[in-house]
Design an enzyme around this catalytic site. Structure first.
Site, short mmCIF file in Angstrom:
data_model
loop_
_atom_site.label_atom_id
_atom_site.label_comp_id
_atom_site.label_asym_id
_atom_site.label_seq_id
_atom_site.Cartn_x
_atom_site.Cartn_y
_atom_site.Cartn_z
N TYR A 173 -9.02 14.58 -6.20
CA TYR A 173 -8.82 13.74 -7.37
C TYR A 173 -7.06 15.31 -7.07
O TYR A 173 -6.49 15.20 -7.61
CB TYR A 173 -9.00 13.57 -8.55
CG TYR A 173 -8.49 12.71 -8.90
CD1 TYR A 173 -7.78 11.76 -9.38
CD2 TYR A 173 -7.79 13.27 -10.61
CE1 TYR A 173 -6.98 11.05 -9.93
CE2 TYR A 173 -7.33 12.75 -12.20
CZ TYR A 173 -6.77 11.66 -11.51
OH TYR A 173 -5.47 10.94 -11.98
N LYS A 207 -3.02 16.02 -7.19
CA LYS A 207 -2.34 16.07 -8.80
C LYS A 207 -1.45 16.90 -8.81
O LYS A 207 -0.57 17.48 -8.80
CB LYS A 207 -3.43 15.40 -9.81
CG LYS A 207 -3.88 13.98 -9.87
CD LYS A 207 -3.01 12.60 -9.93
CE LYS A 207 -3.43 11.77 -10.15
NZ LYS A 207 -2.75 10.42 -9.59
N ASP A 246 0.79 -0.92 0.13
CA ASP A 246 0.07 -0.15 -0.03
C ASP A 246 0.90 1.33 0.22
O ASP A 246 1.40 1.39 0.95
CB ASP A 246 -0.85 -0.45 1.01
CG ASP A 246 -1.54 1.27 1.09
OD1 ASP A 246 -1.70 2.47 0.70
OD2 ASP A 246 -2.72 1.23 2.07
P1 NAP Z 1 -5.51 1.47 -13.02
O1 NAP Z 1 -5.59 0.04 -14.28
O2 NAP Z 1 -6.74 1.42 -11.79
O3 NAP Z 1 -4.91 1.36 -11.68
C1 NAP Z 1 -4.26 2.16 -10.50
C2 NAP Z 1 -3.56 0.79 -9.76
O4 NAP Z 1 -3.38 1.58 -8.58
C3 NAP Z 1 -4.34 0.00 -9.20
O5 NAP Z 1 -3.67 -1.01 -9.46
C4 NAP Z 1 -4.75 -0.33 -7.77
O6 NAP Z 1 -4.86 -1.30 -7.17
C5 NAP Z 1 -3.51 0.54 -7.28
N1 NAP Z 1 -3.62 1.59 -6.24
C6 NAP Z 1 -5.27 1.99 -5.61
N2 NAP Z 1 -4.51 2.16 -4.58
C7 NAP Z 1 -3.26 1.96 -4.17
C8 NAP Z 1 -2.46 1.63 -3.27
N3 NAP Z 1 -2.66 2.48 -1.79
N4 NAP Z 1 -1.07 1.12 -2.71
C9 NAP Z 1 -0.56 0.56 -4.01
N5 NAP Z 1 -1.00 0.69 -5.58
C10 NAP Z 1 -2.81 0.97 -4.93
O7 NAP Z 1 -5.64 2.79 -13.22
P2 NAP Z 1 -4.52 3.54 -14.52
O8 NAP Z 1 -5.36 4.47 -15.02
O9 NAP Z 1 -3.88 2.86 -14.79
O10 NAP Z 1 -3.98 4.85 -13.59
C11 NAP Z 1 -2.32 4.45 -12.67
C12 NAP Z 1 -2.14 6.01 -13.32
O11 NAP Z 1 -3.19 6.64 -14.10
C13 NAP Z 1 -3.18 6.55 -11.51
O12 NAP Z 1 -2.45 7.32 -11.09
C14 NAP Z 1 -3.85 7.64 -12.36
O13 NAP Z 1 -4.44 8.91 -11.10
C15 NAP Z 1 -3.02 8.11 -13.49
N6 NAP Z 1 -4.09 8.79 -14.44
C16 NAP Z 1 -4.93 8.04 -15.11
C17 NAP Z 1 -6.00 8.27 -16.44
C18 NAP Z 1 -6.64 7.04 -17.35
O14 NAP Z 1 -7.50 8.42 -17.98
N7 NAP Z 1 -6.60 6.23 -17.07
C19 NAP Z 1 -6.28 9.85 -16.78
C20 NAP Z 1 -4.79 10.70 -16.03
C21 NAP Z 1 -4.10 10.00 -14.83
P3 NAP Z 1 -6.25 -1.54 -6.75
O15 NAP Z 1 -7.01 -1.82 -8.32
O16 NAP Z 1 -5.47 -2.97 -6.19
O17 NAP Z 1 -6.57 -0.83 -6.32
#
Ligand code: NAP
Length: 263
Positions: free
Chosen positions: A163, A167, A69
């Protein structure tokens, strides 16, 4: 014809938080294929995390998955300790773990909601960056960090106070740390994705009409893929990007530039 090759130092070792899903998973797999030993930090899905690590190992790379975590200081310490024992000093860090916006207006938002977001999306990178640079500085080595932010670090949305604040804070954490660490040749950059097709956008993935509506608002005409974001992260982690530090690179098909149109 390739303009440049992305290759890494033989001694490099990487940690990718959120490495079992979405952007983190795509990044970990590409790093592993590029020959960098990778430790994938994950929170709840050990099956997905081990599957991603196995994909790397089956392709001839080195990888392991560790539950951590990112908001927990001791868990972050254990994550780095594991990586150091298994592969060596960590000089590449990707902070991808994160939560999505709650969608709750600030006046209705519980402190616990705001607190959880700040702990994961801001304390998390703080703790990982601090642990990595302490070890690198004592070893006299350089390194590279990429913090995964969002276009919402600057473009706010109603319902995104948690959020957007996290960020926005991450952008300043990235810039400040870059300034502190430039003399040590530890580079710190952010990336600001727009709409990327990961589980964070599961409702759009499950609903073609929602996806079409959201993609229509993106000037490039489509959402991004996690592999495209991973390619940018690999570039920023690589020696090819040596002189780039302290900046956040937007990857959004020009979505963020549509703010304030029609004014
Ligand atoms: P994602 O597939 O949901 O990945 C996010 C990951 O973070 C999940 O594996 C989640 O694990 C993990 N996580 C959440 N809380 C955590 C904690 N306390 N400790 C360790 N791991 C934790 O989404 P993603 O799109 O790849 O997101 C990755 C990053 O990109 C994020 O920081 C997000 O804000 C950023 N982002 C994404 C988008 C988009 O459109 N997808 C756009 C802008 C920014 P669990 O599933 O086990 O909770």
């Amino acid at each position: 014809m390739a303009y440049f090759n992305i290759s890494f130092d033989n001694a490099s070792v990487a940690i990718v938080t959120g490495g079992e899903s979405g952007i983190g998973r795509a990044t970990a797999i590409k790093l592993g294929r590029a020959g960098v030993p990778v430790v994938l930090g994950y929170l709840s899905d050990s099956v997905a995390a081990n599957e991603a690590a196995s994909t790397i190992v089956d392709g001839g790379g080195k990888a392991a998955a560790v539950r951590a975590d990112v908001s927990d200081e001791q868990a972050v310490e254990a994550l780095f300790h594991f990586a150091e024992q298994r592969f060596g000093k960590v000089d590449l860090l990707v902070n991808s773990a994160g939560l999505n916006m709650s969608g709750v207006m600030l006046r209705d938002m519980a402190l616990a909601q705001f607190d959880r977001m700040i702990r994961v999306d801001l304390y998390g990178p703080f703790l990982s960056c601090r642990r990595m640079v302490r070890a690198l500085e004592s070893a006299g080595r350089g390194g590279r960090i990429v913090n995964v932010s969002s276009i919402h670090e600057r473009a706010p949305r109603p319902g995104g106070a948690d959020y957007d604040a996290a960020k926005g804070g991450l952008a300043q954490l990235t810039a400040t740390l870059a300034l502190e660490l430039a003399p040590k040749h530890i580079a710190v950059n952010g990336i600001a994705p727009g709409m990327i097709l990961t589980p964070m956008n599961q409702s759009a993935l499950d609903n073609p009409q929602e996806l079409q509506r959201k993609e229509a608002a993106i000037p490039w005409g489509r959402a991004g893929m996690p592999e495209e974001v991973a390619d940018l992260i690999l570039f920023l982690l690589s020696p090819t990007a040596d002189y780039i530090t302290g900046t956040t690179v937007t990857i959004d098909g020009a979505l963020s530039l549509t703010a304030a149109q029609g004014a």
